[in-house]
Design a protein around this motif. Structure first.
Motif, PDB file in Angstrom:
ATOM      1  N   SER A 373     -21.804  22.067  -1.373  1.00  0.00           N
ATOM      2  CA  SER A 373     -21.444  23.412  -0.932  1.00  0.00           C
ATOM      3  C   SER A 373     -20.302  23.951  -1.770  1.00  0.00           C
ATOM      4  CB  SER A 373     -21.034  23.405   0.542  1.00  0.00           C
ATOM      5  OG  SER A 373     -22.106  22.981   1.352  1.00  0.00           O
ATOM      6  N   ALA A 374     -20.400  25.238  -2.109  1.00  0.00           N
ATOM      7  CA  ALA A 374     -19.306  25.907  -2.812  1.00  0.00           C
ATOM      8  C   ALA A 374     -18.237  26.271  -1.793  1.00  0.00           C
ATOM      9  CB  ALA A 374     -19.823  27.145  -3.521  1.00  0.00           C
ATOM     10  N   MET A 375     -17.018  25.886  -2.051  1.00  0.00           N
ATOM     11  CA  MET A 375     -15.923  26.108  -1.113  1.00  0.00           C
ATOM     12  C   MET A 375     -15.130  27.343  -1.526  1.00  0.00           C
ATOM     13  SD  MET A 375     -16.849  23.558   0.552  1.00  0.00           S
ATOM     14  CE  MET A 375     -15.632  23.615   1.879  1.00  0.00           C
ATOM     15  N   GLY A 376     -14.553  28.002  -0.532  1.00  0.00           N
ATOM     16  CA  GLY A 376     -13.749  29.178  -0.821  1.00  0.00           C
ATOM     17  C   GLY A 376     -14.605  30.419  -0.971  1.00  0.00           C
ATOM     18  N   ALA A 377     -14.041  31.409  -1.637  1.00  0.00           N
ATOM     19  CA  ALA A 377     -14.715  32.706  -1.805  1.00  0.00           C
ATOM     20  C   ALA A 377     -15.690  32.642  -2.967  1.00  0.00           C
ATOM     21  CB  ALA A 377     -13.683  33.815  -2.013  1.00  0.00           C
ATOM     22  N   GLN A 378     -16.776  31.916  -2.756  1.00  0.00           N
ATOM     23  CA  GLN A 378     -17.802  31.793  -3.792  1.00  0.00           C
ATOM     24  C   GLN A 378     -19.007  32.657  -3.431  1.00  0.00           C
ATOM     25  OE1 GLN A 378     -17.048  30.088  -6.454  1.00  0.00           O
ATOM     26  NE2 GLN A 378     -15.136  29.269  -5.632  1.00  0.00           N
ATOM     27  N   THR A 379     -19.791  33.007  -4.411  1.00  0.00           N
ATOM     28  CA  THR A 379     -20.959  33.851  -4.199  1.00  0.00           C
ATOM     29  C   THR A 379     -22.228  33.111  -4.615  1.00  0.00           C
ATOM     30  OG1 THR A 379     -20.858  34.804  -6.412  1.00  0.00           O
ATOM     31  CG2 THR A 379     -19.557  35.888  -4.697  1.00  0.00           C
ATOM     32  N   GLU A 380     -23.372  33.717  -4.275  1.00  0.00           N
ATOM     33  CA  GLU A 380     -24.651  33.154  -4.713  1.00  0.00           C
ATOM     34  C   GLU A 380     -24.704  33.091  -6.236  1.00  0.00           C
ATOM     35  OE1 GLU A 380     -27.136  31.941  -3.010  1.00  0.00           O
ATOM     36  OE2 GLU A 380     -26.513  32.414  -0.962  1.00  0.00           O
ATOM     37  N   GLN A 381     -24.101  34.100  -6.873  1.00  0.00           N
ATOM     38  CA  GLN A 381     -24.093  34.125  -8.339  1.00  0.00           C
ATOM     39  C   GLN A 381     -23.309  32.942  -8.895  1.00  0.00           C
ATOM     40  OE1 GLN A 381     -22.498  37.713 -10.022  1.00  0.00           O
ATOM     41  NE2 GLN A 381     -23.189  37.229 -12.097  1.00  0.00           N
ATOM     42  N   THR A 382     -22.219  32.574  -8.194  1.00  0.00           N
ATOM     43  CA  THR A 382     -21.426  31.423  -8.629  1.00  0.00           C
ATOM     44  C   THR A 382     -22.268  30.157  -8.594  1.00  0.00           C
ATOM     45  OG1 THR A 382     -19.430  32.459  -7.735  1.00  0.00           O
ATOM     46  CG2 THR A 382     -19.327  30.099  -8.212  1.00  0.00           C
ATOM     47  N   SER A 383     -23.044  29.991  -7.538  1.00  0.00           N
ATOM     48  CA  SER A 383     -23.897  28.810  -7.427  1.00  0.00           C
ATOM     49  C   SER A 383     -24.949  28.785  -8.530  1.00  0.00           C
ATOM     50  CB  SER A 383     -24.581  28.785  -6.055  1.00  0.00           C
ATOM     51  OG  SER A 383     -23.633  28.737  -5.019  1.00  0.00           O
ATOM     52  N   ALA A 384     -25.512  29.950  -8.837  1.00  0.00           N
ATOM     53  CA  ALA A 384     -26.519  30.019  -9.896  1.00  0.00           C
ATOM     54  C   ALA A 384     -25.918  29.647 -11.240  1.00  0.00           C
ATOM     55  CB  ALA A 384     -27.122  31.413  -9.948  1.00  0.00           C
ATOM     56  N   ILE A 385     -24.701  30.128 -11.503  1.00  0.00           N
ATOM     57  CA  ILE A 385     -24.016  29.789 -12.755  1.00  0.00           C
ATOM     58  C   ILE A 385     -23.714  28.295 -12.807  1.00  0.00           C
ATOM     59  CG2 ILE A 385     -21.886  30.127 -14.083  1.00  0.00           C
ATOM     60  CD1 ILE A 385     -21.840  33.007 -13.012  1.00  0.00           C
ATOM     61  N   ALA A 386     -23.299  27.743 -11.669  1.00  0.00           N
ATOM     62  CA  ALA A 386     -22.976  26.318 -11.609  1.00  0.00           C
ATOM     63  C   ALA A 386     -24.212  25.467 -11.886  1.00  0.00           C
ATOM     64  CB  ALA A 386     -22.391  25.980 -10.239  1.00  0.00           C
ATOM     65  N   ALA A 387     -25.347  25.858 -11.305  1.00  0.00           N
ATOM     66  CA  ALA A 387     -26.587  25.093 -11.514  1.00  0.00           C
ATOM     67  C   ALA A 387     -27.001  25.095 -12.975  1.00  0.00           C
ATOM     68  CB  ALA A 387     -27.705  25.655 -10.641  1.00  0.00           C
ATOM     69  N   LYS A 388     -26.802  26.221 -13.677  1.00  0.00           N
ATOM     70  CA  LYS A 388     -27.160  26.305 -15.085  1.00  0.00           C
ATOM     71  C   LYS A 388     -26.147  25.592 -15.972  1.00  0.00           C
ATOM     72  CE  LYS A 388     -29.743  30.653 -14.788  1.00  0.00           C
ATOM     73  NZ  LYS A 388     -29.844  32.061 -15.244  1.00  0.00           N
ATOM     74  N   THR A 389     -24.881  25.551 -15.525  1.00  0.00           N
ATOM     75  CA  THR A 389     -23.812  24.939 -16.330  1.00  0.00           C
ATOM     76  C   THR A 389     -23.862  23.422 -16.282  1.00  0.00           C
ATOM     77  OG1 THR A 389     -22.394  26.858 -15.887  1.00  0.00           O
ATOM     78  CG2 THR A 389     -21.312  24.843 -16.673  1.00  0.00           C
ATOM     79  N   LEU A 390     -24.208  22.862 -15.135  1.00  0.00           N
ATOM     80  CA  LEU A 390     -24.227  21.416 -14.969  1.00  0.00           C
ATOM     81  C   LEU A 390     -25.196  20.785 -15.970  1.00  0.00           C
ATOM     82  CD1 LEU A 390     -23.067  19.140 -13.148  1.00  0.00           C
ATOM     83  CD2 LEU A 390     -25.132  19.362 -11.759  1.00  0.00           C
ATOM     84  N   SER A 391     -24.774  19.724 -16.625  1.00  0.00           N
ATOM     85  CA  SER A 391     -25.614  19.086 -17.645  1.00  0.00           C
ATOM     86  C   SER A 391     -26.740  18.262 -17.036  1.00  0.00           C
ATOM     87  CB  SER A 391     -24.754  18.199 -18.555  1.00  0.00           C
ATOM     88  OG  SER A 391     -24.119  17.178 -17.805  1.00  0.00           O
ATOM     89  N   TYR A 392     -26.743  18.100 -15.719  1.00  0.00           N
ATOM     90  CA  TYR A 392     -27.806  17.386 -15.025  1.00  0.00           C
ATOM     91  C   TYR A 392     -28.631  18.381 -14.205  1.00  0.00           C
ATOM     92  CZ  TYR A 392     -24.758  13.509 -16.260  1.00  0.00           C
ATOM     93  OH  TYR A 392     -23.979  12.625 -16.951  1.00  0.00           O
ATOM     94  N   PRO A 393     -29.878  18.058 -13.885  1.00  0.00           N
ATOM     95  CA  PRO A 393     -30.717  18.999 -13.143  1.00  0.00           C
ATOM     96  C   PRO A 393     -30.108  19.389 -11.804  1.00  0.00           C
ATOM     97  CG  PRO A 393     -32.059  17.246 -14.067  1.00  0.00           C
ATOM     98  CD  PRO A 393     -30.639  16.843 -14.287  1.00  0.00           C
ATOM     99  N   ALA A 394     -30.104  20.688 -11.527  1.00  0.00           N
ATOM    100  CA  ALA A 394     -29.560  21.210 -10.270  1.00  0.00           C
ATOM    101  C   ALA A 394     -30.230  22.547  -9.976  1.00  0.00           C
ATOM    102  CB  ALA A 394     -28.052  21.372 -10.348  1.00  0.00           C
ATOM    103  N   ILE A 395     -30.323  22.881  -8.683  1.00  0.00           N
ATOM    104  CA  ILE A 395     -30.950  24.130  -8.258  1.00  0.00           C
ATOM    105  C   ILE A 395     -30.018  24.819  -7.266  1.00  0.00           C
ATOM    106  CG2 ILE A 395     -32.917  25.144  -7.042  1.00  0.00           C
ATOM    107  CD1 ILE A 395     -34.602  22.804  -8.049  1.00  0.00           C
ATOM    108  N   ALA A 396     -29.743  26.094  -7.519  1.00  0.00           N
ATOM    109  CA  ALA A 396     -28.895  26.868  -6.622  1.00  0.00           C
ATOM    110  C   ALA A 396     -29.624  27.134  -5.314  1.00  0.00           C
ATOM    111  CB  ALA A 396     -28.496  28.177  -7.285  1.00  0.00           C
ATOM    112  N   HIS A 397     -28.893  26.980  -4.192  1.00  0.00           N
ATOM    113  CA  HIS A 397     -29.523  27.185  -2.881  1.00  0.00           C
ATOM    114  C   HIS A 397     -28.449  27.440  -1.841  1.00  0.00           C
ATOM    115  CE1 HIS A 397     -32.573  26.795   0.247  1.00  0.00           C
ATOM    116  NE2 HIS A 397     -31.721  26.018   0.908  1.00  0.00           N
ATOM    117  N   ARG A 398     -28.556  28.559  -1.148  1.00  0.00           N
ATOM    118  CA  ARG A 398     -27.697  28.875  -0.002  1.00  0.00           C
ATOM    119  C   ARG A 398     -26.205  28.706  -0.297  1.00  0.00           C
ATOM    120  NH1 ARG A 398     -29.776  27.461   6.015  1.00  0.00           N
ATOM    121  NH2 ARG A 398     -31.459  28.988   6.100  1.00  0.00           N
ATOM    122  N   GLY A 399     -25.753  29.271  -1.383  1.00  0.00           N
ATOM    123  CA  GLY A 399     -24.334  29.212  -1.701  1.00  0.00           C
ATOM    124  C   GLY A 399     -23.854  27.858  -2.162  1.00  0.00           C
ATOM    125  N   GLY A 400     -24.768  26.984  -2.563  1.00  0.00           N
ATOM    126  CA  GLY A 400     -24.416  25.671  -3.090  1.00  0.00           C
ATOM    127  C   GLY A 400     -25.457  25.242  -4.099  1.00  0.00           C
TER     128      GLY A 400
END
Length: 644
Positions: A373-400
């Protein structure tokens, strides 16, 4: 036959356990819809007692996870208070382990003997062989089981030839000789797809199409089934078309336009269409570009010219739209299709033949999948950016993000984007089978997520190995690069003592060809990666990499002309050489899903054994397939120099 039950999903294991233990106790267990089961996978209830069965498919998770799970289940079991509690598991058990589980389960377990491990379930399978046959997911991945099943089918298919074809008695009844020409069609069920074709020009297509239609539940008739010298097959064939045909499928080819028998059948089909008032009774199947056939010129054909597989999909959609009847009693494929093929094809030998698939089995996977889960004032866009930035497979979902990475990986790589915490974790097999209710992820979405993450891990692995990436229309392929496989270089493959060598890059007809694959993760009937061989071309301009070809049509023409001459042994050798290049000296391919977590694949494709083989002379020596006209390199390059 001893099974480890690895090929079964959670629901399939539950179903098998219910059937086996129910047969052993002579009771029928109730089954319930998928989802949270409240500790009940099967139930048998009478007025004065209830028996509860729970199935735990913990093959990959191990005994410690099973033991912990049963400790968590204790409250549910006590609340249910069954007269008798039964446990079935795929986890290996010893007497000591059964006793440990018995202590966790509590007084509802009458004895440790009510805990059924793999050895107990295999014993029940031997006791109740019909249950084994009724669960194909159990044995589909087993070479030994498949060999037994296919052998039985071959023995049946090669049985004694009948004096008269049975197809007409099956379709028209035992006394079709007594039927008058004027018998009304209403006396018969119209559920047959009648294939009108010319013999023998369209036989190959008919033998390909008919079993595939029958596999979809349709009943198919073609003259192949009755072509025996001396039979009065023309009259019976006409009766089937008149009284049993739901649709007439007409093969449109150059040979068919000149065949008087085809035209006679079309004329009869026109009469039937008028009699039953079905303007769409005739469905043309366009096999090649040719003149229209008299009588069906205005009917819209199903196009098989572009590809038989594509045409089949269109035909099946047409049949479904027009509500053509399918068998109510399940799929039944007429063995006579294969009998006809056998009588007119290469002789079979009873010697078994090993066959190499294009499947790479998944040997190990992480135990769990995680939600950060993204903590603090994070947005869906933040989660999407995080999923693309991580060097391992990840999928953005529900703010995390959903991933199989470790928390340390997340903190190290995503610290500049935001703060993420591990807030939920689920066994990966449970995720694949049931989804994740807490996160509103249904089963289908969960499986798509796994396929996407496994696919991304494969792409990352191939890039790290230095392979050339090429984006096809619906997938990403990877090909041998000039650095990894110079032109004309023989790449060794195979087991020690049986080493062979194949090329992955060479020159033919003024073009450089490069072998590669696309990979598709698949979760059924067991987890594996399915490979598809691909070939790219470049103009030979004297450089190792050649000049890129951007013309898709030219690329297609080159594949059809140059690769057309490749034998199966060449495709087989190139695939194994490519995997050898990909895995290096390791017997495994590890796709990274996290810093300490990976998906481990067997680097050797799954092997199957056919109980029969074809009697064909093998005229090629071990390396002869690499010296034919389609694989020769530049004249100045010699195989001896390049393989040194």
């Amino acid at each position: 036959m001893t099974y480890d039950f690895a090929s079964l999903s959670h629901s399939e294991f539950e179903e098998l356990a219910n059937a086996l233990i129910g047969a052993e106790l002579a009771v029928r267990f109730e089954r319930f819809a998928e989802g949270p089961d409240q500790g009940i996978d099967g139930r048998y209830a009478e007025s004065d007692r209830s028996v509860i069965l729970q199935a735990k498919h913990y093959l990959r998770s191990g005994f410690s996870k099973l033991n912990s799970a049963m400790a968590s289940e204790r409250a549910k079991i006590d609340q249910l208070a069954p007269s008798r509690y039964l446990l079935a598991t795929s986890c290996d058990l010893t007497p000591a382990r059964k006793q440990t589980l018995a202590e966790k389960i509590g007084p509802s377990l009458q004895s440790p003997g009510d805990i059924f491990g793999p050895a107990d379930l295999n014993a029940l399978l031997r006791k109740f062989p019909d249950i084994e046959k009724a669960h194909p997911a159990l044995w589909q991945g087993s070479t030994a089981a498949l060999r037994s099943i296919v052998s039985d089918a071959v023995v049946e298919a090669l049985g004694t030839k009948q004096d008269l074809p049975e197809i007409f008695s099956d379709l028209l009844g035992q006394s079709n000789e007594a039927k008058g020409e004027g018998e009304k069609a209403s006396n018969f069920e119209r559920n047959v797809l009648f294939l009108i074709k010319t013999h023998p020009a369209d036989d190959e297509f008919a033998l390909w199409l008919a079993p595939k239609l029958e596999a979809e539940g349709y009943t198919v008739f073609a003259d192949i089934l009755s072509l025996e010298p001396g039979d009065r097959w023309r009259r019976e064939e006409g009766l089937v078309l008149q009284h049993r045909a739901a649709k007439a499928l007409i093969c449109v080819s150059a040979a068919a336009t000149a065949d008087t028998n085809v035209q006679d059948n079309i004329d009869l089909a026109l009469e039937v269409a008028q009699a039953i008032d079905d303007s769409r009774f005739m469905i043309p199947l366009r096999l090649e570009a040719t003149n229209r056939i008299k009588g069906i010129g205005d009917a819209r054909p199903v196009d098989f010219v572009r590809g038989w597989g594509e045409g089949l999909q269109t035909l099946l959609e047409t049949l479904r739209r027009q509500k053509v009847p399918q068998r109510a009693d399940g799929v039944a494929i007429n063995l006579n299709w294969e009998l006809f093929r056998r009588r007119r094809s290469i002789e079979l030998s009873t010697d078994p033949e090993p066959l190499t698939s294009n499947w790479l089995r998944v040997l190990e996977a992480p135990d769990t999948i995680r939600f950060f889960s993204a903590m603090g004032a994070q947005t869906e866009q933040t989660s999407a950016i995080a999923a693309k930035t991580l060097s391992y497979p990840a999928i953005a979902h529900r703010g995390g993000i959903v991933s199989m990475a470790d928390l340390g990986d997340i903190e190290a790589e995503l610290g500049s984007i935001g703060r993420f915490e591990l807030t939920a974790e689920l066994p990966i097999e449970e995720f694949a089978e049931h989804g994740w209710a807490e996160l509103a992820i249904v089963r289908q979405v969960a499986q798509k997520m796994l396929v996407q993450m496994f696919g991304e891990a494969w792409i990352s692995y191939c890039r790290e190995r230095g392979l050339l990436q090429y984006n096809y229309s619906s997938s990403i392929g990877f090909h041998a690069s000039p650095e990894l496989a110079p032109i004309g270089k023989l790449i060794p493959w195979g087991r020690q003592g049986e080493r062979r060598a194949s090329m992955l890059r060479n020159i033919a007809k003024g073009h450089i060809w490069q072998f590669g694959v696309t990979a598709t993760p698949v979760l059924w009937p067991f987890w594996h990666l399915r490979l598809k061989s691909r070939v790219l071309f470049a103009d030979d301009n004297g450089t190792p990499e050649g000049l890129q070809i951007d013309d898709a049509k030219k690329m297609h023409r080159l594949r059809r002309s140059i690769c057309k001459g490749w034998r199966n042994k060449q495709w087989h050798g190139r695939l194994l050489a490519f995997l050898e290049l990909l895995s290096g000296e390791s017997a495994y391919i590890r796709l990274k899903l996290g810093g300490t977590r990976s998906l481990m694949l067997d680097a050797s494709p799954i092997l199957f054994t056919s109980p029969v083989s074809t009697v064909l002379p093998d005229l090629l020596d071990p390396d002869a397939e690499e010296t034919d006209a389609s694989t020769l390199g530049r004249p100045e390059l010699s195989l001896e120099e390049d393989s040194a």
